[in-house]
Every structure is written in structure tokens, then in C-alpha cells.
Enzyme design. Structure first.
Site, PDB file in Angstrom:
ATOM      1  CB  SER A  33      -0.906  -0.046   1.302  1.00 44.26           C
ATOM      2  OG  SER A  33      -1.894   0.684   1.037  1.00 44.26           O
ATOM      3  CG  ASP A 156      -4.678  -0.911  -0.038  1.00 45.99           C
ATOM      4  OD1 ASP A 156      -3.880  -1.689   0.986  1.00 45.99           O
ATOM      5  OD2 ASP A 156      -4.485   0.017  -0.123  1.00 45.99           O
TER       6      ASP A 156
END
Length: 270
Positions: A33, A156
Site C-alpha cells: 500500500s 490494496d
């Protein structure tokens, strides 16, 4: 290795500054991320990453990735039905900021992780388009769309590996410095309000794999979990909901820097 956590990723810049001043340089970098974004910059500019990231965080990252008024965001949601922001501005920022186009051309070996939609599994990007890999790892559900790479779609990386210490160990690291966003420093408590239920459930989901990997470390592995300098108040950090809030970025960088500098002064490498 660098974990995920949205705007709180500014903490990792302060940790990197402390590591840099202590003369600690990475041999391999893994990220997820926002940690993939920070990690890619570190891998690209190992001698100048702190200065570049500090400037980037104070001026460009949040404003670019999540730009637009509520009218713009609601318009995007109405058009797509799935997300509030276009990935185009963040893609453009990454393309003009990162000096190489492919992962294998970075100055330091680098990998990042994203969640494969079709396979419901972690996917580690080890070669190929650097911008695609980082964008996929940063594709926060609901905020950004799934990112298509080849014939697959990715969300993500924090969904599958929030703090991927195990990956660093699997790659042969014997000493690991864990950079994170400070959430793990807050003890969790039983939720007492409706909005706390989902947040605490998410925190359990994102922390459990890190806890399991830390408990299962092979002998001889040295792991340093860098402190973020956050107040260890019980409960959830509601600041994670204010994902465009720039007001705490400089403070988070500085607190993490001071706390990590103290830690490194007390824990010199063995």
C-alpha cells in the site's frame, strides 16, 4: 519492510530519516500500500529518499491521489458505482517522480504486494511496470478502482499483507527493520459505539498476520519494529477516516523520527 496505512504513511518518512542518519541502508525492500510508494522511492533513490519523500508528502501525495471536491467525488462514484477517485492523477505523479519504469531497474531490489481480485490471494510484483505495481498496491477499496495489470485486477496490498515481515524473511533477510504507520502501537478494546465495530474488526484483520509471522520467526532473525512515537491510547484511531487530512503530516514525520532515533541509539545492530 514498509507497511500500509494511507495518510499515516508519513510516519515511515520519519523512520527512514532516523535509519539514514544511523547509516543503516537496505539490501532489499518490500512494501505494501502506501509502504509500496515509500519503498519504491527508497529503492529508486537510496541516498536521497528522505529529502524527496519529505517534499513529496508535504506537497503532492495526498493532494494528488485524492484530489477533488465532494461534488467531483460523488460524480465519480455515480459514474463508476465503485470508487470516489480516479487513479489517473496518482499514476501521473508516480510516472514523473520515479526515475525508472521497471522494477528490475531500481537501484535496490524491491517488491510490493497487492490483492488479486480473481484469485483472492496475495500477488507479489517482482518485475515489470513499477508504476502499475505501486498503483495496484495502493488501490484502497472504495477510494480507488481495482487496477488492471495484464488480465488480472488488483486491490490494496493491505488486504492481504498489511506488514509483510514474513516476505522479507523469505527473501533471505537476517535483519529486518519494520516501518509502519503507528496503528499497532494502540491496544485494541471492545467496541462501544457503532462506528467502532467495523474499525476494530478491520484492525484485527490487518494485524493478525503480522502477529503470527512475528511469533513464527526462525531462529537467528533479528527484527526491529521501529516506533512511530504515537500515544498508545486504547481504541481505534479515527484519523484514518480523514484520509485527505494534511494537518498532521509534518508532526507525524517528526514524532516518528524522534522516537526511532531514540530506539536506534539504544538498539545498535548486533
Amino acid at each position: 519492510m514498509l507497511g500500509g496505512g494511507g495518510v499515516l504513511g508519513a510516519h515511515e518518512v520519519g523512520m527512514l530519516r532516523a535509519l539514514d542518519e544511523a547509516g543503516i541502508k537496505p539490501d532489499v525492500i518490500v512494501g505494501t500500500s502506501v509502504g509500496a510508494l515509500n519503498g519504491a522511492m527508497l529503492a529508486a533513490f537510496p541516498d536521497d529518499a528522505v529529502t524527496r519523500l519529505t517534499t513529496l508528502w508535504r506537497s503532492d501525495v495526498v493532494r494528488t491521489a485524492f484530489a477533488g471536491s465532494w461534488v467531483t467525488k460523488l460524480s465519480t462514484l455515480a459514474r463508476t458505482g465503485t470508487h470516489l477517485h480516479s487513479p489517473v492523477p496518482l499514476r501521473a505523479l508516480l510516472a514523473r517522480t520515479l526515475p525508472v519504469s521497471r522494477i528490475e531497474d531500481l537501484a535496490v531490489p524491491f517488491q510490493c504486494v497487492a490483492a488479486s481480485v480473481e484469485r483472492a490471494a496475495a500477488h507479489w510484483f517482482t518485475r515489470g511496470s513499477l508504476v502499475d505495481a505501486v498503483l495496484a498496491s495502493c488501490a484502497v477499496p472504495g477510494l480507488l478502482p481495482p487496477i488492471r495489470v495484464g488480465d488480472s485486477h488488483f486491490l490494496d496490498g493491505g488486504l492481504v499483507h498489511s506488514i509483510p515481515v514474513g516476505r522479507a524473511v523469505a527473501l533471505g533477510a537476517r535483519r529486518v527493520y519494520v516501518l509502519h504507520v503507528g496503528r499497532i502501537e494502540r491496544p485494541l478494546t471492545v467496541p462501544r459505539r457503532p462506528w467502532e465495530v467495523g474499525l476494530i474488526a478491520f484492525e484485527i484483520a490487518r494485524r493478525h498476520r503480522f502477529a503470527e509471522e512475528m511469533a513464527a520467526l526462525p531462529s537467528g532473525i533479528e527484527v526491529h519494529v521501529m516506533p512511530a512515537g504515537t500515544e498508545p491510547r486504547p481504541g481505534v484511531d479515527l484519523s484514518q477516516l480523514r484520509y485527505r487530512d494534511l494537518s498532521h503530516i509534518s508532526g507525524n514525520i517528526e514524532r516518528a523520527y524522534r522516537a526511532s532515533s531514540r530506539y536506534l541509539a539504544e538498539h545498535s545492530p548486533t
